[in-house]
Motif scaffolding. Structure first.
Motif, PDB file in Angstrom:
ATOM      1  N   VAL A  73      -3.614  -0.504  22.446  1.00  0.00           N
ATOM      2  CA  VAL A  73      -2.254  -0.895  22.804  1.00  0.00           C
ATOM      3  C   VAL A  73      -2.073  -2.404  22.646  1.00  0.00           C
ATOM      4  O   VAL A  73      -1.003  -2.886  22.261  1.00  0.00           O
ATOM      5  CB  VAL A  73      -1.891  -0.433  24.240  1.00  0.00           C
ATOM      6  CG1 VAL A  73      -2.625  -1.232  25.304  1.00  0.00           C
ATOM      7  CG2 VAL A  73      -0.391  -0.497  24.462  1.00  0.00           C
ATOM      8  N   SER A  74      -3.140  -3.170  22.887  1.00  0.00           N
ATOM      9  CA  SER A  74      -3.082  -4.624  22.697  1.00  0.00           C
ATOM     10  C   SER A  74      -2.779  -4.968  21.240  1.00  0.00           C
ATOM     11  O   SER A  74      -2.041  -5.913  20.946  1.00  0.00           O
ATOM     12  CB  SER A  74      -4.405  -5.266  23.117  1.00  0.00           C
ATOM     13  OG  SER A  74      -4.504  -6.584  22.654  1.00  0.00           O
ATOM     14  N   SER A  75      -3.348  -4.188  20.307  1.00  0.00           N
ATOM     15  CA  SER A  75      -3.120  -4.462  18.874  1.00  0.00           C
ATOM     16  C   SER A  75      -1.664  -4.250  18.475  1.00  0.00           C
ATOM     17  O   SER A  75      -1.215  -4.741  17.443  1.00  0.00           O
ATOM     18  CB  SER A  75      -4.033  -3.568  18.025  1.00  0.00           C
ATOM     19  OG  SER A  75      -3.625  -2.215  18.120  1.00  0.00           O
ATOM     20  N   GLN A  76      -0.909  -3.506  19.306  1.00  0.00           N
ATOM     21  CA  GLN A  76       0.509  -3.274  19.025  1.00  0.00           C
ATOM     22  C   GLN A  76       1.406  -4.348  19.643  1.00  0.00           C
ATOM     23  O   GLN A  76       2.614  -4.322  19.472  1.00  0.00           O
ATOM     24  CB  GLN A  76       0.920  -1.900  19.566  1.00  0.00           C
ATOM     25  CG  GLN A  76       0.170  -0.737  18.936  1.00  0.00           C
ATOM     26  CD  GLN A  76       0.491   0.583  19.615  1.00  0.00           C
ATOM     27  OE1 GLN A  76       1.652   0.976  19.679  1.00  0.00           O
ATOM     28  NE2 GLN A  76      -0.521   1.266  20.124  1.00  0.00           N
ATOM     29  N   MET A  77       0.795  -5.282  20.377  1.00  0.00           N
ATOM     30  CA  MET A  77       1.568  -6.327  21.061  1.00  0.00           C
ATOM     31  C   MET A  77       1.573  -7.628  20.260  1.00  0.00           C
ATOM     32  O   MET A  77       1.396  -8.712  20.825  1.00  0.00           O
ATOM     33  CB  MET A  77       0.975  -6.588  22.453  1.00  0.00           C
ATOM     34  CG  MET A  77       1.053  -5.405  23.386  1.00  0.00           C
ATOM     35  SD  MET A  77       0.286  -5.805  24.979  1.00  0.00           S
ATOM     36  CE  MET A  77       0.749  -4.381  25.949  1.00  0.00           C
ATOM     37  N   LYS A  78       1.765  -7.541  19.001  1.00  0.00           N
ATOM     38  CA  LYS A  78       1.684  -8.717  18.138  1.00  0.00           C
ATOM     39  C   LYS A  78       2.682  -9.790  18.580  1.00  0.00           C
ATOM     40  O   LYS A  78       3.840  -9.495  18.824  1.00  0.00           O
ATOM     41  CB  LYS A  78       1.915  -8.322  16.681  1.00  0.00           C
ATOM     42  CG  LYS A  78       0.774  -7.463  16.126  1.00  0.00           C
ATOM     43  CD  LYS A  78       1.033  -7.035  14.697  1.00  0.00           C
ATOM     44  CE  LYS A  78      -0.181  -6.357  14.075  1.00  0.00           C
ATOM     45  NZ  LYS A  78      -0.591  -5.150  14.808  1.00  0.00           N
ATOM     46  N   VAL A  79       2.192 -11.020  18.693  1.00  0.00           N
ATOM     47  CA  VAL A  79       2.899 -12.243  19.111  1.00  0.00           C
ATOM     48  C   VAL A  79       3.470 -12.151  20.529  1.00  0.00           C
ATOM     49  O   VAL A  79       4.283 -12.972  20.930  1.00  0.00           O
ATOM     50  CB  VAL A  79       3.998 -12.710  18.115  1.00  0.00           C
ATOM     51  CG1 VAL A  79       3.486 -12.788  16.704  1.00  0.00           C
ATOM     52  CG2 VAL A  79       5.259 -11.857  18.185  1.00  0.00           C
ATOM     53  N   PHE A  80       3.056 -11.169  21.319  1.00  0.00           N
ATOM     54  CA  PHE A  80       3.535 -11.077  22.704  1.00  0.00           C
ATOM     55  C   PHE A  80       3.143 -12.330  23.484  1.00  0.00           C
ATOM     56  O   PHE A  80       2.028 -12.841  23.346  1.00  0.00           O
ATOM     57  CB  PHE A  80       2.915  -9.862  23.405  1.00  0.00           C
ATOM     58  CG  PHE A  80       3.737  -8.605  23.315  1.00  0.00           C
ATOM     59  CD1 PHE A  80       4.411  -8.266  22.148  1.00  0.00           C
ATOM     60  CD2 PHE A  80       3.824  -7.745  24.396  1.00  0.00           C
ATOM     61  CE1 PHE A  80       5.150  -7.095  22.070  1.00  0.00           C
ATOM     62  CE2 PHE A  80       4.558  -6.573  24.329  1.00  0.00           C
ATOM     63  CZ  PHE A  80       5.232  -6.244  23.160  1.00  0.00           C
ATOM     64  N   SER A  81       4.030 -12.800  24.322  1.00  0.00           N
ATOM     65  CA  SER A  81       3.706 -13.889  25.245  1.00  0.00           C
ATOM     66  C   SER A  81       2.938 -13.315  26.436  1.00  0.00           C
ATOM     67  O   SER A  81       2.885 -12.100  26.635  1.00  0.00           O
ATOM     68  CB  SER A  81       4.988 -14.558  25.737  1.00  0.00           C
ATOM     69  OG  SER A  81       5.721 -13.658  26.556  1.00  0.00           O
ATOM     70  N   ASN A  82       2.365 -14.203  27.241  1.00  0.00           N
ATOM     71  CA  ASN A  82       1.703 -13.766  28.473  1.00  0.00           C
ATOM     72  C   ASN A  82       2.676 -12.988  29.357  1.00  0.00           C
ATOM     73  O   ASN A  82       2.323 -11.975  29.949  1.00  0.00           O
ATOM     74  CB  ASN A  82       1.177 -14.983  29.252  1.00  0.00           C
ATOM     75  CG  ASN A  82      -0.046 -15.592  28.625  1.00  0.00           C
ATOM     76  OD1 ASN A  82      -1.155 -15.144  28.850  1.00  0.00           O
ATOM     77  ND2 ASN A  82       0.141 -16.611  27.815  1.00  0.00           N
ATOM     78  N   THR A  83       3.903 -13.478  29.428  1.00  0.00           N
ATOM     79  CA  THR A  83       4.920 -12.836  30.262  1.00  0.00           C
ATOM     80  C   THR A  83       5.192 -11.412  29.802  1.00  0.00           C
ATOM     81  O   THR A  83       5.307 -10.486  30.625  1.00  0.00           O
ATOM     82  CB  THR A  83       6.229 -13.647  30.222  1.00  0.00           C
ATOM     83  OG1 THR A  83       5.957 -14.988  30.636  1.00  0.00           O
ATOM     84  CG2 THR A  83       7.273 -13.049  31.147  1.00  0.00           C
ATOM     85  N   MET A  84       5.271 -11.196  28.492  1.00  0.00           N
ATOM     86  CA  MET A  84       5.526  -9.853  27.965  1.00  0.00           C
ATOM     87  C   MET A  84       4.365  -8.910  28.270  1.00  0.00           C
ATOM     88  O   MET A  84       4.579  -7.730  28.567  1.00  0.00           O
ATOM     89  CB  MET A  84       5.758  -9.920  26.452  1.00  0.00           C
ATOM     90  CG  MET A  84       7.027 -10.620  26.039  1.00  0.00           C
ATOM     91  SD  MET A  84       7.145 -10.732  24.238  1.00  0.00           S
ATOM     92  CE  MET A  84       8.349 -12.051  24.075  1.00  0.00           C
ATOM     93  N   VAL A  85       3.146  -9.436  28.187  1.00  0.00           N
ATOM     94  CA  VAL A  85       1.974  -8.607  28.500  1.00  0.00           C
ATOM     95  C   VAL A  85       2.010  -8.181  29.970  1.00  0.00           C
ATOM     96  O   VAL A  85       1.753  -7.023  30.307  1.00  0.00           O
ATOM     97  CB  VAL A  85       0.662  -9.356  28.180  1.00  0.00           C
ATOM     98  CG1 VAL A  85      -0.546  -8.514  28.584  1.00  0.00           C
ATOM     99  CG2 VAL A  85       0.578  -9.699  26.695  1.00  0.00           C
ATOM    100  N   ILE A  86       2.360  -9.127  30.859  1.00  0.00           N
ATOM    101  CA  ILE A  86       2.467  -8.804  32.291  1.00  0.00           C
ATOM    102  C   ILE A  86       3.591  -7.800  32.523  1.00  0.00           C
ATOM    103  O   ILE A  86       3.467  -6.872  33.336  1.00  0.00           O
ATOM    104  CB  ILE A  86       2.698 -10.085  33.127  1.00  0.00           C
ATOM    105  CG1 ILE A  86       1.506 -11.050  32.974  1.00  0.00           C
ATOM    106  CG2 ILE A  86       2.922  -9.734  34.594  1.00  0.00           C
ATOM    107  CD1 ILE A  86       0.181 -10.497  33.403  1.00  0.00           C
TER     108      ILE A  86
END
Length: 453
Positions: free
Chosen positions: A339-352
């Motif tokens: 799922v992390s590999s699908q979060m391309k260019v995500f900010s820390n905030t988006m991950v949280i």
């Protein structure tokens, strides 16, 4: 014992030790604390393997050809070349690789047996107890910038003074305020934020005050880091086509008036900016805000670790969520890689945001089924991913592109690998239009006749 003290005692440079930690992918929490106190395991390793560290430093200091590296580590030239291109593509025009490339580090990337290194660091520090996740390269880069605060001898021996101002720049949600706090922690300064109402003139407890008064007061305090958000907006270059607010112009003038006294008054100002491209050059002149530190969105590995950290933070071992995570093997980093590999260019905030949404979805599913063995399946993950992507707007992608341009101009040599990885992720969102194919052909003469017609 401080890292610099250990390095001096062992007669191995602190820079070589820092590069060794990065080359061998050792967790920072297992080597040094935030204020550079060396951990017991790492000190033991360094003393018992001094011969290797000295060989490592000697190799690191040399410029070397591809053939020399391949010969030294007994690896095929093609594989060595591939590893260098992937992990550190800095190369001189004459074919010599920079001295910052380690033959041993490349050998390790290619599967060399360095078990004697990892034997000392077998007990991984819990994610919950780390000072921060990943970002070793940024941590060590910042530590070099802060060396005059940590080692007064630099001023005496080399005339290198403390920076008066630092600009942390990066896209929204990348963690600039976190790193400003971390800088204050490293150098032992009080962290104080410049609130918006401090700029211009205001009334506090019925008394008229202004930014000038506030700054003078801060300069009388002992060891203060002043954090100023929206630095790029406040310090914007004055142009005919841009309207710079009068209170911002006043703030610029006040800071420029006092900045020459910051060092002697033990005051450091840290500005937070989305981009440095519009900041007035006068602000970034030597002796002012001449240190620029890029704050990147997390890479794929860091995103996985951030997810796990946020999913397990403050959880008791017997909590329902922790049991569900354990049952899915989601209490380990590898579970989150896909799922992390699908979060391309995500900010820390988006991950949280993703983790908050996922927790709610797991809770709702449990309340419906009362099943502790519920599966964290693709439906749950995709739903949380959709929620988190709400902030992945065209404007945000443009900010990432502008950030990359800034880093390429100001910090490329220090963060080349991160730049390449982030650019590759950004490119996946860019739709390339295929040029129209014209079937058949005509002679230029025929084209001219058609034009005349």
């Amino acid at each position: 014992m401080k890292l610099i003290e250990l390095a001096k005692e062992l007669n191995v440079s602190a820079e070589a030790i820092k590069q060794f930690i990065q080359d061998f992918d050792i967790e920072l929490a297992e080597c040094v604390s935030t204020n550079f106190e060396v951990k017991e395991d790492f000190e033991k390793f360094a003393r018992e393997n001094l011969d290797f560290l000295q060989l490592y430093e000697k190799d690191l200091d040399k410029t070397k050809t591809l053939e020399q590296i391949a010969d030294k580590i007994n690896r095929p030239k093609e594989k060595v070349e591939q590893a260098i291109k992937e992990f550190n593509p800095n190369i001189f025009d004459n074919g010599l690789f920079r001295s910052s490339i380690s033959s041993y580090g490349i050998d390790n990337k290619l599967g060399g047996n360095y078990q004697f290194v990892y034997d000392y660091f077998g007990h991984k520090t819990s994610l919950q107890h780390r000072d921060f996740i990943g970002y070793r390269d940024l941590f060590f880069y910042i530590s070099e910038v802060l060396e005059p605060f940590l080692n007064p001898q630099q001023i005496k021996d080399w005339g290198i003074h403390k920076p008066a101002g630092i600009i942390l720049y990066g896209p929204p949600g990348s963690g600039k305020i976190f790193w400003a706090n971390k800088i204050a922690e490293i150098i032992g300064y009080q962290f104080k934020e410049v609130k918006k109402h401090y700029l211009g003139t205001s009334f506090v407890d019925g008394n008229k005050t202004n930014f000038n008064d506030f700054l003078v007061t801060m300069m009388t305090d002992d060891k203060v880091l002043l954090f100023l958000e929206d630095f790029d907006e406040i310090m914007m270059e004055r142009k005919a086509e841009t309207d710079v607010a009068s209170c911002n112009l006043e703030t610029q003038e006040i800071i420029l008036h006092y900045i020459g006294k910051f060092e002697q008054e033990d005051l450091l100002m840290v500005g937070s900016a989305n981009s440095v491209s519009e900041i007035d050059e006068e602000i970034m002149a030597p002796g002012r805000f001449d240190v620029m530190i890029p704050v990147f969105p997390p890479n794929a590995t860091e995103r996985s670790e951030i997810i796990l950290y946020a999913m397990t933070k403050n959880l008791e071992k017997d909590s329902l969520l922790y049991k569900i995570l354990q049952n899915n093997k989601a209490d380990k980093v590898p579970f989150w890689h896909e799922v992390s590999s699908q979060m391309k260019v995500f900010s820390n905030t988006m991950v949280i945001d993703f983790t908050q949404s996922l927790k709610k979805r797991i809770k709702n599913l449990y309340q419906r089924t009362r099943n502790e063995n519920l599966k964290i399946d693709q439906t749950l993950l995709n739903g949380a991913l959709r929620d988190a992507k709400g902030k992945l707007t065209e404007e945000y992608l443009d900010q990432i592109a502008r950030f990359l341009s800034d880093v390429i101009i100001n910090n490329l040599d220090d963060f080349r690998h991160r730049v390449q990885a982030l650019k590759k992720e950004l490119d996946t969102y860019r739709i390339v239009e295929e040029p129209q194919r014209i079937i058949g052909f005509h002679h230029s003469g025929e084209e001219e006749e058609k034009d005349k017609g």
